[in-house]
Design a protein around this motif. Structure first.
Motif, PDB file in Angstrom:
ATOM      1  N   ASP A  34       0.673  -1.277  -0.195  1.00 57.35           N
ATOM      2  CA  ASP A  34      -0.024   0.094  -0.020  1.00 57.35           C
ATOM      3  C   ASP A  34       0.897   1.341   0.081  1.00 57.35           C
ATOM      4  O   ASP A  34       0.560   2.238  -0.507  1.00 57.35           O
ATOM      5  CB  ASP A  34      -0.761  -0.024   1.201  1.00 57.35           C
ATOM      6  CG  ASP A  34      -1.964  -1.099   0.896  1.00 57.35           C
ATOM      7  OD1 ASP A  34      -2.466  -1.523  -0.063  1.00 57.35           O
ATOM      8  OD2 ASP A  34      -2.284  -1.572   2.085  1.00 57.35           O
ATOM      9  N   PHE A  37       2.415   1.658  -3.676  1.00 58.22           N
ATOM     10  CA  PHE A  37       1.416   1.720  -4.443  1.00 58.22           C
ATOM     11  C   PHE A  37       0.952   3.197  -4.339  1.00 58.22           C
ATOM     12  O   PHE A  37       0.709   4.141  -5.557  1.00 58.22           O
ATOM     13  CB  PHE A  37       0.012   1.011  -4.321  1.00 58.22           C
ATOM     14  CG  PHE A  37      -0.977   0.878  -5.259  1.00 58.22           C
ATOM     15  CD1 PHE A  37      -0.868   0.201  -6.150  1.00 58.22           C
ATOM     16  CD2 PHE A  37      -1.969   1.876  -5.180  1.00 58.22           C
ATOM     17  CE1 PHE A  37      -1.899   0.298  -7.328  1.00 58.22           C
ATOM     18  CE2 PHE A  37      -3.158   2.157  -6.015  1.00 58.22           C
ATOM     19  CZ  PHE A  37      -2.896   1.262  -7.157  1.00 58.22           C
ATOM     20  N   THR A  41       1.402   5.849  -7.427  1.00 58.51           N
ATOM     21  CA  THR A  41       0.404   6.187  -8.393  1.00 58.51           C
ATOM     22  C   THR A  41       0.117   7.849  -7.947  1.00 58.51           C
ATOM     23  O   THR A  41      -0.342   8.561  -9.006  1.00 58.51           O
ATOM     24  CB  THR A  41      -0.994   5.693  -7.734  1.00 58.51           C
ATOM     25  OG1 THR A  41      -1.067   5.800  -6.288  1.00 58.51           O
ATOM     26  CG2 THR A  41      -0.921   4.261  -8.326  1.00 58.51           C
ATOM     27  N   ASP A  57      -5.703   0.650 -13.375  1.00 52.98           N
ATOM     28  CA  ASP A  57      -6.801   0.354 -12.812  1.00 52.98           C
ATOM     29  C   ASP A  57      -7.341  -1.154 -12.657  1.00 52.98           C
ATOM     30  O   ASP A  57      -7.951  -1.607 -11.845  1.00 52.98           O
ATOM     31  CB  ASP A  57      -8.171   0.808 -13.788  1.00 52.98           C
ATOM     32  CG  ASP A  57      -8.104   2.440 -13.830  1.00 52.98           C
ATOM     33  OD1 ASP A  57      -7.748   2.997 -12.867  1.00 52.98           O
ATOM     34  OD2 ASP A  57      -8.732   3.051 -14.640  1.00 52.98           O
ATOM     35  N   ARG A  60      -6.693  -2.178  -8.938  1.00 49.84           N
ATOM     36  CA  ARG A  60      -7.575  -1.846  -7.931  1.00 49.84           C
ATOM     37  C   ARG A  60      -8.906  -2.737  -7.644  1.00 49.84           C
ATOM     38  O   ARG A  60      -9.731  -2.772  -8.172  1.00 49.84           O
ATOM     39  CB  ARG A  60      -8.167  -0.435  -8.490  1.00 49.84           C
ATOM     40  CG  ARG A  60      -7.287   0.744  -8.602  1.00 49.84           C
ATOM     41  CD  ARG A  60      -7.782   2.041  -9.195  1.00 49.84           C
ATOM     42  NE  ARG A  60      -6.663   2.858  -9.019  1.00 49.84           N
ATOM     43  CZ  ARG A  60      -6.694   4.190  -9.858  1.00 49.84           C
ATOM     44  NH1 ARG A  60      -7.934   4.531 -10.697  1.00 49.84           N
ATOM     45  NH2 ARG A  60      -5.896   4.813  -9.867  1.00 49.84           N
ATOM     46  N   SER A  62     -10.858  -5.623  -4.810  1.00 46.18           N
ATOM     47  CA  SER A  62     -11.475  -5.512  -3.919  1.00 46.18           C
ATOM     48  C   SER A  62     -10.834  -5.890  -2.431  1.00 46.18           C
ATOM     49  O   SER A  62     -11.126  -5.125  -1.500  1.00 46.18           O
ATOM     50  CB  SER A  62     -12.756  -6.425  -3.917  1.00 46.18           C
ATOM     51  OG  SER A  62     -12.358  -7.900  -3.863  1.00 46.18           O
ATOM     52  N   PRO A  67      -2.238  -7.803  -4.486  1.00 49.30           N
ATOM     53  CA  PRO A  67      -3.398  -8.318  -5.344  1.00 49.30           C
ATOM     54  C   PRO A  67      -3.513  -9.667  -5.228  1.00 49.30           C
ATOM     55  O   PRO A  67      -2.470 -10.397  -5.254  1.00 49.30           O
ATOM     56  CB  PRO A  67      -3.217  -7.902  -6.740  1.00 49.30           C
ATOM     57  CG  PRO A  67      -2.129  -6.599  -6.616  1.00 49.30           C
ATOM     58  CD  PRO A  67      -1.334  -6.918  -5.416  1.00 49.30           C
TER      59      PRO A  67
END
Length: 296
Positions: A34, A37, A41, A57, A60, A62, A67
């Motif tokens: 996190d 990222f 970004t 995208d 991204r 849930s 990931p």
């Protein structure tokens, strides 16, 4: 590493993949993702190519943090027919190329520690997934990567892996693209690195040279420093066209009659966008080891 022996992990399948086991990642490991990222970004708009930013995208998901490859692959399959699989580390040349040719991207199944945000000796899941996967959501680049895999299957029999590794290095890992009258970054080794995302576009030190297939495959590279030369493609469609329309067999033969070029060398035939000063301190960076070791 070309000529090195890699041993199949007892936990790996015959194609060298392992279950990702997303649930085993700790809250601390997810927090590292996190942090990385959010940092990348925030800085990449206006620096990264539109194709990369659209592809972000795809990440991204849930679930927070690293990931889940099952979810990620579902989105990629819908976009370009690619999927992401976990491997324990480097894989042999033939395995790497076979995965690419079949639209499968192999990703390391670990993440760096909080004290390694800016320097790591080998690529982790952040480099492999954040750096590479967004571009695999672009149809042109996705086809280029599959074509590269097929080319790798042939290059081994022609003794040309070193040449082909240079193409991967200067496009997939450290490529720049001309876009809307400006230079943008798309190579995974740049977009996943905070320092090199700035250096590649802003610093006066490196050369920035128009892409030429022969030129790129003559050019040496370093794996543990910021690049001294970047090659700039005019578009992803042109990169794909050049790759699929070139007969690499005669090109490899011609390259054997030419001398290699140093990492900072500029030659008369170059289309030089920026001639670098080559005056910068040594930087430590994360080496994209699969490209450097497994195919080079």
């Amino acid at each position: 590493m070309e000529g090195a022996t890699l041993e199949l992990s007892p936990q790996a399948a015959p194609d060298w993949t392992v279950p990702q086991q997303w649930e085993r990642f700790t809250a601390k490991e997810h927090a590292v993702w996190d942090t990385l990222f959010a940092r990348q970004t925030a800085m990449l708009p206006g620096r990264a190519s539109d194709a990369f930013l659209r592809g972000v995208d795809v990440l991204r998901l849930s679930k927070p943090g690293i990931p889940d490859f099952v979810e990620l692959s579902g989105r990629l399959m819908a976009a370009t027919g690619w999927r992401v699989v976990a491997v324990p580390g480097l894989v042999p040349d033939a395995v790497f190329f076979d995965h690419l040719a079949n639209r499968t991207f192999v990703a390391g199944n670990f993440i760096r520690t909080p004290d390694q945000l800016d320097y790591l000796k080998e690529p982790d899941v952040f480099h492999d997934v954040f750096g590479h996967v967004p571009m695999l959501a672009d149809p042109m680049f996705a086809d280029y990567m599959a074509a590269y895999g097929r080319g790798g299957q042939r290059a081994g029999s022609l003794g040309a892996l070193k040449r082909l590794a240079r193409l991967y290095w200067y496009t997939v890992e450290f490529g720049l693209v001309e876009e809307a009258g400006a230079l943008r970054i798309y190579g995974a080794g740049i977009v996943s690195s905070h320092g090199e995302s700035l250096f590649a576009l802003d610093d006066p030190s490196p050369n920035r040279i128009g892409f030429d297939l022969n030129r790129v495959m003559r050019t040496e590279y370093k794996i543990d420093d910021y690049q001294q030369s970047y090659f700039v493609i005019p578009s992803f469609s042109e990169l794909l066209r050049t790759t699929v329309e070139t007969d690499f067999g005669p090109l490899y033969a011609a390259l054997e009659r030419q001398h290699d070029l140093g990492v900072a060398e500029v030659v008369a035939e170059d289309r030089v966008l920026t001639r670098g000063t080559q005056r910068y301190p040594t930087q430590k960076c994360i080496a994209p080891a699969q490209a450097a070791a497994a195919v080079g």
